[in-house]
Design a protein around this motif. Structure first.
Motif, mmCIF file in Angstrom:
data_model
loop_
_atom_site.group_PDB
_atom_site.id
_atom_site.type_symbol
_atom_site.label_atom_id
_atom_site.label_comp_id
_atom_site.label_asym_id
_atom_site.label_seq_id
_atom_site.Cartn_x
_atom_site.Cartn_y
_atom_site.Cartn_z
ATOM 1 N N GLU B 405 -104.603 -2.896 -7.047
ATOM 2 C CA GLU B 405 -105.790 -3.442 -7.386
ATOM 3 C C GLU B 405 -106.434 -2.351 -6.681
ATOM 4 N N ALA B 406 -106.280 -1.556 -5.719
ATOM 5 C CA ALA B 406 -106.425 0.212 -5.705
ATOM 6 C C ALA B 406 -105.988 1.144 -7.127
ATOM 7 N N ALA B 407 -104.563 0.910 -7.717
ATOM 8 C CA ALA B 407 -103.559 1.746 -8.463
ATOM 9 C C ALA B 407 -104.727 1.969 -9.493
ATOM 10 N N GLY B 408 -105.324 1.413 -10.864
ATOM 11 C CA GLY B 408 -105.906 1.521 -11.339
ATOM 12 C C GLY B 408 -106.609 2.462 -11.033
ATOM 13 N N GLY B 409 -107.404 2.907 -10.145
ATOM 14 C CA GLY B 409 -108.674 3.575 -9.861
ATOM 15 C C GLY B 409 -108.142 5.182 -10.049
ATOM 16 N N LEU B 410 -106.656 5.457 -9.558
ATOM 17 C CA LEU B 410 -105.787 6.806 -9.732
ATOM 18 C C LEU B 410 -105.812 7.182 -10.128
ATOM 19 N N GLY B 411 -105.881 6.775 -11.263
ATOM 20 C CA GLY B 411 -105.405 7.858 -12.698
ATOM 21 C C GLY B 411 -105.965 6.930 -13.824
ATOM 22 N N GLU B 412 -104.880 7.445 -15.251
ATOM 23 C CA GLU B 412 -104.788 6.504 -16.902
ATOM 24 C C GLU B 412 -103.903 5.847 -16.639
ATOM 25 N N ALA B 413 -104.480 4.343 -16.962
ATOM 26 C CA ALA B 413 -103.232 3.697 -16.101
ATOM 27 C C ALA B 413 -102.630 3.324 -17.313
ATOM 28 N N VAL B 414 -101.534 3.621 -17.486
ATOM 29 C CA VAL B 414 -100.557 3.051 -18.823
ATOM 30 C C VAL B 414 -100.672 2.075 -19.013
ATOM 31 N N LEU B 415 -100.052 1.271 -17.963
ATOM 32 C CA LEU B 415 -99.724 -0.098 -17.801
ATOM 33 C C LEU B 415 -100.751 -1.124 -16.133
ATOM 34 N N GLU B 416 -101.120 -1.950 -17.055
ATOM 35 C CA GLU B 416 -101.875 -2.426 -16.001
ATOM 36 C C GLU B 416 -100.997 -3.475 -15.259
ATOM 37 N N SER B 417 -101.731 -4.214 -14.051
ATOM 38 C CA SER B 417 -100.429 -5.095 -13.930
ATOM 39 C C SER B 417 -101.562 -6.164 -13.924
ATOM 40 N N ALA B 418 -100.700 -7.436 -14.230
ATOM 41 C CA ALA B 418 -101.393 -8.755 -14.871
ATOM 42 C C ALA B 418 -100.707 -10.066 -14.061
#
Lengths: 557, 557
Positions: B405-418
């Motif tokens: 959940e937290a990872a997306g906010g750490l930089g530019e998400a080139v792949l989001e978790s689904a």
């Protein structure tokens, strides 16, 4: 002119192979003759060695290494002669930086080149064993012949033993491999792999006063062969043997085109506490120590970043149950208690004798009689001053003298200490051993170490009681050695089991020319690491394996 | 009826000899097929294994060992099925006393008998690999095939590897020797010597949630073969694989006439902190741990009486310089990042890519393109839900979910978790990986571990910068793995040198069916012990040598 270190490996490969065979087979072997015979070492070896030693006295020791320009001179001979040798001083920053800078080239040389360099160092040290004998004699107080043997060839044996373990533990495993995994269909998946043995980091060896080479060489050479540069911090009273060792090592390294700072001397000023400073540096990743329980335990607790091996103090024990060679037993024990005035970490301290006496080939002997006969045997051994001086050596320091003084008041003295005049050194401080008789209930006395020529004949209920006390005292306070005398196989078995449970090496029925306080490299382990006297054994796999890591790389073939 | 444990040695001696040859030669070898094929394991192995697993559910696990009569049930399946298996509870006093009482008979059995017992245990575990696969799947969250392989045969390989090291390190040295020292005159002095390998004491193995057998077996079997009884303290979420292992071990021990308490299960109540209590008991002299950096460091500092081996956390790194197999590289990395949802201590976290892009067989690729192509490759791998479920497995615990959940906010998400729906287990929690692009200046983010399916494509100045960051981050925070992609031999050499300096194992140019997060027993080392991620390597000599001591006895021949 730089030689190829691999030439040194080739030169010494046969010796190394024999050393590896010996550590595995545990049979008798040594490449370094222990006899100071001109036939073995050459007609002029003795006078050359003496001249080399004398040339050091009152001067700055010729050692070209990183230094702050200061000189330290902290030694004094237990034989009373003036030493006044000055050694270059360097602070911890300088030493750690120089050793750290030497690490990559020493690591990258590989284990065979490192082993070759180590064996060349040992070979040169062997050729200088007379010089080393004088240096050890006049720092430790050992008598000359012992200083030759224990400070020269036997120390070199222990160094070579450590090299053999390190070489074997690294080269037993392939340094390169083709890995081919079969597939259900088609060609196997293939990878090429390389495995590097990499050192932990900078190593520190903290030497002791009494065996400045014998106790330092295992750690020194185990660290070197596994790729760790070594800072050798000698005891302030025994710097010269370390300085000679470091000088030889640096010569060999430089000639082989390697960084001489792979081996450095850390001579310290009085009260500088350089060992503690060095041991807790993050770059220092290996520490070997021989000395007091107090500082050993401090190192174990505080040098947490390092692989720490310590040899401290213990209460070595002998159980006397029975014998079929009473005179041989007494003579053997008398020599063991007297040799180097009991200043060996392996000298027996507590002799447990059943209250009801023992059976011998000369009939039953009461506990009192055994104690008196032992005292008489020591008196006989040391009756003639020149011979006594050759056995006793000199008292290394005032702490030992103080314990001799105090011992008489601890129980019934069956043998009192006496002064002995040395035939050659009028300033030498020589003392004969003290033997005190005590009952088993005086554990507060015999349950702690009295380092020096102080032994206790402890009266016990019976042999089972003796074995129990051996087990308990060794488990509580540690021991480097234990011994038993018995004609009863079941007692010998029980003693072996007790020793095994307590984790101490056991000698049984020594009545001849093998002594409990002596261990033979390649065959006998010195210490076990399994009781509080030491965390390590000289030398077993664990003493060496903790000094390096394997790091691998792999890629598709 | 008690069998002779030496019969077990004879039965398995050839396997043991091959294992010793493999650890020395580092070639491909395994006696335990990794494929769950009926051809290899038998037609009924799969259904029998499933039935055995299902029979455990909702019941008390059949384990007859010292206990206070209480039961603990702390597991829940990441696949959402109810487990509710109850395990016998015992307190530290009971466990330590039972293990301590088993020590003498296990020690005295000797290394060959111990190796025979260990190999019989491993052989029976191998035959139960399907049962174990279900147990590992429903505690760790691994997909079934991975749980079979990593929880079954590959874990057994790692156990056997440890047995081979222990057996080799003890039996390489003579257990008896006649020592004969030549004398100048007369017969040699002869001594008969015996050398016993004695264990350090009671051993503790602290297991982890994600690899309850693979990470536990090396310590378990290394301690056993060297004579230490073992208390296996599983992670509260992954008890069943440990319980099956302990039950098999106790069966073999009992049948061999040995004390079954040589292996004990320590199932703990929630928040009991049994590992900390056990690890600091004076009788516990060996500790193996896999888990958090925090508790690993606590053990290193507080279990000072023990030989402690820890595997903690790290920041695994990949340097992308260039490639002649761009699709292969992307596919290989995509699988490495996705396998078991990155919940491996060996999963790459940081992929360093030069700002100016890289050369490939498909022409130059910008850093942005590499990140996008990697994301696309992961999407392709996981596009089909059944296949995705087989690669990803389930998320083991809420901590991993929170980091996703937290990872997306750490930089530019080139792949989001689904989220992914599992075809068989509607309650399973599955997530695809997150890939985030960052600049090298965001070291506060990628410089620490984000355990789970969270990776960073870190833009760096150039390859030299990438290698420097690899070296620095690994030195600071540790790593279990590192990888490099380059067509330039000088870059590969420099990467190997950097890895060697940082003390991390390196894989180069993996584009096929070997993955950076997988290591092959007998050939690949898992970890090195040379960086902060782990103090030990699975398995090298130092992992085993610290678990025993040699204690000798000698007497005149």
């Amino acid at each position: 002119m730089a030689a190829d270190p691999m030439d040194l490996f080739t030169r010494h490969e046969e010796t190394l192979d024999k050393a590896v065979a010996a550590i595995r087979g545990r049979h008798f072997w040594t490449p370094y003759p222990e006899s100071p015979s001109p036939r073995l070492y050459g007609e002029d070896a003795a006078p050359r060695g003496q001249a080399a030693f004398e040339a050091y006295l009152g001067r700055d020791f010729p050692l070209d290494q990183p230094s702050d320009g200061g000189r330290v001179a902290t030694e004094r001979s237990p034989y009373g002669i003036a030493l006044e040798v000055g050694y270059p001083h360097a602070d911890a920053d300088t030493l750690v930086a120089a050793a750290g800078a030497a690490l990559p080239s020493w690591r990258d040389a590989g284990v065979r080149a490192r082993a070759g360099v180590c064996l060349e160092i040992l070979d040169r040290l062997n050729k200088r064993s007379f010089e080393m004998a004088h240096a050890v004699q006049h720092t430790s107080g050992q008598a000359f012949v012992m200083a030759f043997q224990a400070g020269g060839p036997q120390a070199q044996d222990r160094g070579l033993e450590a090299v053999a373990y390190g070489y074997d533990l690294i080269s037993a495993y392939a340094s390169e491999a083709r890995w081919e995994k079969p597939q259900r269909k088609g060609a196997p998946v293939a990878m090429d792999k390389r495995f590097h043995a990499v050192p932990r980091g900078v190593a520190l060896v903290v030497g002791c006063n009494t065996f400045p080479t014998w106790n330092a060489y295992p750690g020194l050479f185990a660290s070197l062969v596994t790729g760790n540069p070594v800072i050798l911090k000698p005891h302030p009273r025994a710097v010269l043997p370390a300085a000679i060792t470091v000088a030889v090592a640096r010569d060999v390294l430089a000639e082989a085109g390697l960084d001489p700072n792979t081996v450095l001397l850390a001579a310290e000023r009085p009260d500088e506490r350089l060992a503690a400073t060095l041991a807790t540096r993050p770059e220092v990743r290996v520490v070997d120590f021989t000395g007091s329980t107090e500082f050993g335990e401090w190192l174990e607790a505080n040098a947490a970043q390092a692989f720490v091996s310590t040899e401290k103090a213990g209460v070595n024990a002998v159980v006397v149950d029975s014998t079929d060679a009473y005179r041989g037993m007494l003579g053997n024990l008398a020599f063991s208690l007297s040799l180097y005035s009991g200043q060996m970490c392996t000298t027996p301290q507590n002799l447990f004798v059943p209250r009801g006496g023992i059976d011998t080939d000369e009939g039953p002997k009461s506990a009192e009689q055994v104690a008196d006969d032992l005292a008489e045997s020591i008196r006989g051994l040391l009756g003639e001053p020149a011979r006594a001086a050759g056995v006793l050596g000199a008292i290394a320091n005032d702490g030992v003298l103080a314990r001799i003084e105090a011992a008489g008041g601890l129980g019934e003295a069956v043998l009192e200490s006496a002064e002995v005049a040395h035939p050659d050194f009028p300033g030498a401080v020589l003392r004969t051993p003290v033997v005190v008789r005590l009952d088993a209930d005086r554990r507060e006395v015999y349950g702690r170490e009295h380092f020096g020529p102080v032994s206790f004949v402890v009266t016990v209920d019976d042999t089972a009681h003796a074995l129990r006390l051996l087990g308990e005292t060794v488990t509580e306070r540690g021991a480097l050695t234990a011994a038993v005398y018995s004609t009863d196989e079941s007692v010998l078995d029980e003693a072996e089991r007790t020793a095994l449970e307590a984790g101490v090496n056991l000698s049984a029925n020594l009545t001849g020319q093998v002594f409990v306080n002596q261990s033979a490299a390649f065959s006998d382990y010195h210490g076990t690491g399994a009781n509080p006297a030491a965390t390590a054994s000289l030398t077993d796999p664990s003493f060496v394996a903790g000094r390096f890591h394997f790091v691998q790389s792999r890629r598709p073939a």
